[in-house]
Scaffold this motif. Sequence first.
Motif, PDB file in Angstrom:
ATOM      1  N   UNK A 183       0.828  -1.203   0.000  1.00  0.00           N
ATOM      2  CA  UNK A 183       0.000   0.000   0.000  1.00  0.00           C
ATOM      3  C   UNK A 183       0.871   1.265   0.000  1.00  0.00           C
ATOM      4  N   UNK A 184       2.007   1.213  -0.654  1.00  0.00           N
ATOM      5  CA  UNK A 184       2.858   2.385  -0.742  1.00  0.00           C
ATOM      6  C   UNK A 184       3.907   2.423   0.345  1.00  0.00           C
ATOM      7  N   UNK A 185       3.576   3.052   1.480  1.00  0.00           N
ATOM      8  CA  UNK A 185       4.549   3.138   2.574  1.00  0.00           C
ATOM      9  C   UNK A 185       4.346   2.061   3.620  1.00  0.00           C
ATOM     10  N   UNK A 186       3.385   1.150   3.403  1.00  0.00           N
ATOM     11  CA  UNK A 186       3.127   0.065   4.348  1.00  0.00           C
ATOM     12  C   UNK A 186       2.487  -1.124   3.630  1.00  0.00           C
ATOM     13  N   UNK A 232       3.216 -13.805   1.867  1.00  0.00           N
ATOM     14  CA  UNK A 232       3.269 -13.787   0.402  1.00  0.00           C
ATOM     15  C   UNK A 232       3.093 -12.354  -0.075  1.00  0.00           C
ATOM     16  N   UNK A 233       4.039 -11.904  -0.907  1.00  0.00           N
ATOM     17  CA  UNK A 233       3.937 -10.579  -1.501  1.00  0.00           C
ATOM     18  C   UNK A 233       3.702 -10.654  -3.009  1.00  0.00           C
ATOM     19  N   UNK A 234       3.737 -11.862  -3.557  1.00  0.00           N
ATOM     20  CA  UNK A 234       3.482 -12.068  -4.983  1.00  0.00           C
ATOM     21  C   UNK A 234       2.772 -13.407  -5.143  1.00  0.00           C
ATOM     22  N   UNK A 277      -4.356 -14.901  13.862  1.00  0.00           N
ATOM     23  CA  UNK A 277      -5.114 -14.371  12.728  1.00  0.00           C
ATOM     24  C   UNK A 277      -4.712 -12.918  12.469  1.00  0.00           C
ATOM     25  N   UNK A 278      -4.544 -12.590  11.193  1.00  0.00           N
ATOM     26  CA  UNK A 278      -4.224 -11.232  10.774  1.00  0.00           C
ATOM     27  C   UNK A 278      -5.357 -10.709   9.897  1.00  0.00           C
ATOM     28  N   UNK A 279      -6.004  -9.638  10.329  1.00  0.00           N
ATOM     29  CA  UNK A 279      -7.106  -9.040   9.581  1.00  0.00           C
ATOM     30  C   UNK A 279      -6.811  -7.562   9.342  1.00  0.00           C
ATOM     31  N   UNK A 280      -6.471  -7.227   8.102  1.00  0.00           N
ATOM     32  CA  UNK A 280      -6.146  -5.845   7.721  1.00  0.00           C
ATOM     33  C   UNK A 280      -5.115  -5.225   8.665  1.00  0.00           C
ATOM     34  N   UNK A 281      -4.041  -5.957   8.916  1.00  0.00           N
ATOM     35  CA  UNK A 281      -2.988  -5.507   9.825  1.00  0.00           C
ATOM     36  C   UNK A 281      -1.992  -4.635   9.051  1.00  0.00           C
ATOM     37  N   UNK A 282      -1.823  -3.386   9.498  1.00  0.00           N
ATOM     38  CA  UNK A 282      -0.895  -2.461   8.842  1.00  0.00           C
ATOM     39  C   UNK A 282       0.524  -2.666   9.378  1.00  0.00           C
ATOM     40  N   UNK A 283       1.475  -2.875   8.453  1.00  0.00           N
ATOM     41  CA  UNK A 283       2.871  -3.098   8.827  1.00  0.00           C
ATOM     42  C   UNK A 283       3.747  -2.134   8.033  1.00  0.00           C
ATOM     43  N   UNK A 284       4.569  -1.328   8.686  1.00  0.00           N
ATOM     44  CA  UNK A 284       5.434  -0.381   7.965  1.00  0.00           C
ATOM     45  C   UNK A 284       6.412  -1.100   7.038  1.00  0.00           C
TER      46      UNK A 284
END
Length: 406
Positions: free
Chosen positions: A158-161, A185-187, A225-232
Amino acid sequence: MATAPEVEAPADPLEAFRAQARAWLAENFPPALKGKDNSMSAVEGPTELNADEAAWKQAMGEKGWGVPTWPAEYGGGGLDRAEARVLAEEMGRIGAWNPIGGMGVMMFGPTLLEYGSEAQKREHIPPIVRGEIRWCQGYSEPNAGSDLANLQTFAEDRGDHYVVNGQKTWTSGGQWADKCFALVRTDKSKKHEGISFLLIDMDTPGVEVRPIRLISGSSPFCETFFTDVKVPKANLVGRVGEGWTIGKRLLQHERSSLSGGGSTAGRMFLGEPISSIAKRWLGTDDQGRIADLDLRTRIVRHEMDLRAFLLTLRRAQLEAKSNQGPSATSSIMKNVGARIMQERSELLIEIRGLAGLGWEGEGFGEEELKDVRTWLFGKAVSIYGGSTEIQNNVIAKRILGMLDHQ
């Protein structure tokens, strides 16, 4: 003719360090803790430290000797391997134990020292060295156990995170951890090359942990569980898509610790000799031997295997170069160590007879109940950290040079 004055030979640097370590330990290790179990490295949740434990942990953390060979610039001991061996010998001599442990020491710290950025090392390594932080491991998923590369937890850029969604399972100590090192997974178009290594704060909104109760009665593992977790983005270790390489390296460190090089397995191996326990429970013959001939034979074989394993482990540690981490041989050590640990537990249950079948209630001593739970928990030893079958594959391919048939 005048004779030149005698020049005193320089002292052995290792012996000078031994004297230094001995003096420091005498000043800082509380005698009341001699020979006691290390409650600070328990599998389950944080335990409240008494004054002696707190003082010992602080002293070792500030000195950096909980991780003696880690670089001093990040708070580690900065010792070479020879000095670290001397320190271990001096600690063993007085019954001292290492109060700094956990996954940060066993797995994540060594991996970050190799792959992390300078900023990441300076942020994360010092708290691990001082024992101030607990890490957990986000690897396995419901449909990605032995085939770990099948993991589906997705980190969307998402750009910066990143925004992370997915589920992990068998997260050891997740309910007590401050942070998690996770494979995500990032791809989605690539299997191994689509995986990245991400650091996630466990108190981030969207992280949910559910403990799993085991047959042994403990709950050291969790579903996470991870639900819409923002990570820098700063929490990405290495490059995007490099997670599989980094993750495999971390597993080598884990297997090295589980094989007996780490504190948890080491304490199991270095308990009271099983032959001594058998003599107390079953008695001896007129020559002072365990009375039961068949059991005696199996115990002798077990103790021979244990001694050979510990000597081999020691040799591997001595031969390792300071700039090398664990190799694929850690898979051999992990498999052998798991078998010996399970065998010890099974023999203890047999030796105790009916007293070795207790779960709770009167009539069973603390050690008897502990052995039952250790026996049950030990069934997982040949599964976690990479199952025995997976280690056999590693041994076949990377040590024996056997290739897959096309």
